[in-house]
Design a protein around this motif. Structure first.
Motif, PDB file in Angstrom:
ATOM      1  N   ASP A   1     -71.084  62.756  35.541  1.00  0.00           N
ATOM      2  CA  ASP A   1     -70.140  62.776  36.668  1.00  0.00           C
ATOM      3  C   ASP A   1     -70.833  62.486  37.995  1.00  0.00           C
ATOM      4  N   GLY A   2     -72.122  62.144  37.942  1.00  0.00           N
ATOM      5  CA  GLY A   2     -72.889  61.921  39.169  1.00  0.00           C
ATOM      6  C   GLY A   2     -72.675  60.538  39.762  1.00  0.00           C
ATOM      7  N   GLN A   3     -73.694  60.054  40.493  1.00  0.00           N
ATOM      8  CA  GLN A   3     -73.548  58.776  41.187  1.00  0.00           C
ATOM      9  C   GLN A   3     -73.354  57.631  40.197  1.00  0.00           C
ATOM     10  N   ARG A   4     -72.636  56.612  40.663  1.00  0.00           N
ATOM     11  CA  ARG A   4     -72.250  55.498  39.808  1.00  0.00           C
ATOM     12  C   ARG A   4     -72.736  54.185  40.393  1.00  0.00           C
ATOM     13  N   ARG A   5     -72.918  53.212  39.515  1.00  0.00           N
ATOM     14  CA  ARG A   5     -73.324  51.877  39.969  1.00  0.00           C
ATOM     15  C   ARG A   5     -72.284  51.344  40.958  1.00  0.00           C
ATOM     16  N   GLY A   6     -72.797  50.716  42.000  1.00  0.00           N
ATOM     17  CA  GLY A   6     -71.921  50.250  43.073  1.00  0.00           C
ATOM     18  C   GLY A   6     -71.773  51.261  44.181  1.00  0.00           C
ATOM     19  N   HIS A   7     -72.213  52.524  43.897  1.00  0.00           N
ATOM     20  CA  HIS A   7     -72.139  53.600  44.894  1.00  0.00           C
ATOM     21  C   HIS A   7     -73.443  54.407  44.864  1.00  0.00           C
ATOM     22  N   TRP A   8     -74.549  53.725  44.646  1.00  0.00           N
ATOM     23  CA  TRP A   8     -75.839  54.399  44.442  1.00  0.00           C
ATOM     24  C   TRP A   8     -76.432  54.839  45.780  1.00  0.00           C
ATOM     25  N   VAL A   9     -76.886  56.082  45.864  1.00  0.00           N
ATOM     26  CA  VAL A   9     -77.452  56.570  47.133  1.00  0.00           C
ATOM     27  C   VAL A   9     -78.835  57.197  46.973  1.00  0.00           C
ATOM     28  N   LEU A  10     -79.150  57.685  45.763  1.00  0.00           N
ATOM     29  CA  LEU A  10     -80.423  58.361  45.533  1.00  0.00           C
ATOM     30  C   LEU A  10     -81.179  57.678  44.396  1.00  0.00           C
ATOM     31  N   MET A  11     -82.433  57.334  44.665  1.00  0.00           N
ATOM     32  CA  MET A  11     -83.248  56.681  43.653  1.00  0.00           C
ATOM     33  C   MET A  11     -83.881  57.735  42.748  1.00  0.00           C
ATOM     34  N   GLN A  12     -83.900  57.467  41.458  1.00  0.00           N
ATOM     35  CA  GLN A  12     -84.422  58.409  40.478  1.00  0.00           C
ATOM     36  C   GLN A  12     -85.276  57.655  39.467  1.00  0.00           C
ATOM     37  N   LEU A  13     -86.455  58.130  39.194  1.00  0.00           N
ATOM     38  CA  LEU A  13     -87.272  57.475  38.187  1.00  0.00           C
ATOM     39  C   LEU A  13     -88.398  58.384  37.717  1.00  0.00           C
ATOM     40  N   ASP A  14     -88.778  58.198  36.480  1.00  0.00           N
ATOM     41  CA  ASP A  14     -89.946  58.862  35.923  1.00  0.00           C
ATOM     42  C   ASP A  14     -91.193  58.182  36.486  1.00  0.00           C
ATOM     43  N   TRP A  15     -92.300  58.892  36.541  1.00  0.00           N
ATOM     44  CA  TRP A  15     -93.515  58.344  37.154  1.00  0.00           C
ATOM     45  C   TRP A  15     -94.002  57.079  36.452  1.00  0.00           C
ATOM     46  N   ARG A  16     -93.593  56.858  35.204  1.00  0.00           N
ATOM     47  CA  ARG A  16     -94.043  55.667  34.461  1.00  0.00           C
ATOM     48  C   ARG A  16     -93.088  54.487  34.619  1.00  0.00           C
ATOM     49  N   ASP A  17     -91.902  54.714  35.167  1.00  0.00           N
ATOM     50  CA  ASP A  17     -90.836  53.700  35.137  1.00  0.00           C
ATOM     51  C   ASP A  17     -90.713  52.924  36.439  1.00  0.00           C
ATOM     52  N   ARG A  18     -91.784  52.298  36.876  1.00  0.00           N
ATOM     53  CA  ARG A  18     -91.718  51.553  38.134  1.00  0.00           C
ATOM     54  C   ARG A  18     -90.797  50.335  38.031  1.00  0.00           C
ATOM     55  N   GLU A  19     -90.521  49.894  36.786  1.00  0.00           N
ATOM     56  CA  GLU A  19     -89.583  48.778  36.612  1.00  0.00           C
ATOM     57  C   GLU A  19     -88.159  49.153  37.034  1.00  0.00           C
ATOM     58  N   GLU A  20     -87.891  50.462  37.178  1.00  0.00           N
ATOM     59  CA  GLU A  20     -86.562  50.935  37.563  1.00  0.00           C
ATOM     60  C   GLU A  20     -86.329  50.908  39.074  1.00  0.00           C
ATOM     61  N   ILE A  21     -87.353  50.574  39.831  1.00  0.00           N
ATOM     62  CA  ILE A  21     -87.240  50.660  41.297  1.00  0.00           C
ATOM     63  C   ILE A  21     -86.340  49.570  41.859  1.00  0.00           C
ATOM     64  N   VAL A  22     -86.558  48.320  41.431  1.00  0.00           N
ATOM     65  CA  VAL A  22     -85.915  47.174  42.081  1.00  0.00           C
ATOM     66  C   VAL A  22     -84.392  47.256  42.044  1.00  0.00           C
ATOM     67  N   TRP A  23     -83.816  47.510  40.884  1.00  0.00           N
ATOM     68  CA  TRP A  23     -82.346  47.511  40.813  1.00  0.00           C
ATOM     69  C   TRP A  23     -81.746  48.657  41.616  1.00  0.00           C
ATOM     70  N   GLN A  24     -82.441  49.803  41.638  1.00  0.00           N
ATOM     71  CA  GLN A  24     -81.903  50.938  42.395  1.00  0.00           C
ATOM     72  C   GLN A  24     -81.970  50.670  43.906  1.00  0.00           C
ATOM     73  N   VAL A  25     -83.049  50.058  44.350  1.00  0.00           N
ATOM     74  CA  VAL A  25     -83.156  49.705  45.769  1.00  0.00           C
ATOM     75  C   VAL A  25     -82.055  48.714  46.140  1.00  0.00           C
TER      76      VAL A  25
END
Length: 209
Positions: free
Chosen positions: A93-117
């Motif tokens: 029920d949390g944040q949804r794509r198209g309305h993203w405000v907080l970046m979240q990632l595991d320390w190993r998942d730097r590939e997750e940064i670009v799309w969230q930014v």
């Protein structure tokens, strides 16, 4: 009609008033008052809501209110404000794509940064994108976040990080002029929010991650 009004007024004026019992046991009075824990929970809900209103101010009103409700509901079950914020991040029920405000990632998942930014910049109405292959271009998540922080600062934006007390990253982007306000609102909500340099200064082990 006048007779009816006269009777009505006269009834209130002549109605016998029951005496007030002033000898109520103290424990009964205390039982009617909100407990200290209840008062504190209400205060924390209000402060967390204030912070989330700030964090989601670029979203439409309905989505902002929805995320505030998610956090307030969870805060009733957890003592830690970040636990409530985590549900905004991670719950279905949390944040949804198209309305993203907080970046979240595991320390190993730097590939997750670009799309969230890209998602977060979209909510600010910023068309420019931070385009990198983080897995290939950077040796660690901290190195990728440093490059992102440098790029954002050129756009008068700032990358801020929450203290998660784990190897999990939780970050947000704000305008440079709003950094102080964001940190104060977070502090009031019992959240620890660092600017980028402070975060890695306080968590030197992350520089290797």
């Amino acid at each position: 009609m006048l007779k009816f009004l006269g009777k009505l007024l006269n009834r209130h004026l002549t109605m016998a008033v029951e005496p007030i019992d002033v000898n109520v046991p103290e424990e009964e009075i205390i039982g009617l008052l909100p407990s200290t824990n209840q008062v504190e929970l209400l205060r924390r809900k209000k402060k967390l809501q204030d912070f989330l209103r700030f964090a989601t101010r670029q979203l439409d009103k309905n989505e902002s209110q929805r995320l505030c409700r998610v956090a307030k509901r969870v805060l009733a079950d957890f003592e830690d404000s970040f636990e409530a914020l985590s549900d905004v991040l991670l719950d279905t029920d949390g944040q949804r794509r198209g309305h993203w405000v907080l970046m979240q990632l595991d320390w190993r998942d730097r590939e997750e940064i670009v799309w969230q930014v890209s998602e977060i910049l979209f909510t600010f109405g910023i068309s420019e994108r931070w385009e990198h292959d983080c897995g290939a271009e950077f040796r660690s998540t901290s190195e990728a976040l440093q490059a992102l922080s440098d790029w954002l600062s050129e756009k008068e934006l700032a990358l801020l990080h929450f203290e998660t007390n784990s190897d999990f990253y939780c970050s947000m982007i704000v305008r440079t002029s709003e950094v102080s306000a964001a940190k104060q609102l977070a502090l009031d909500a019992q959240l620890t929010l660092y600017d980028h340099a402070e975060f890695f200064g306080a968590n030197t082990w992350r520089s290797q991650a």
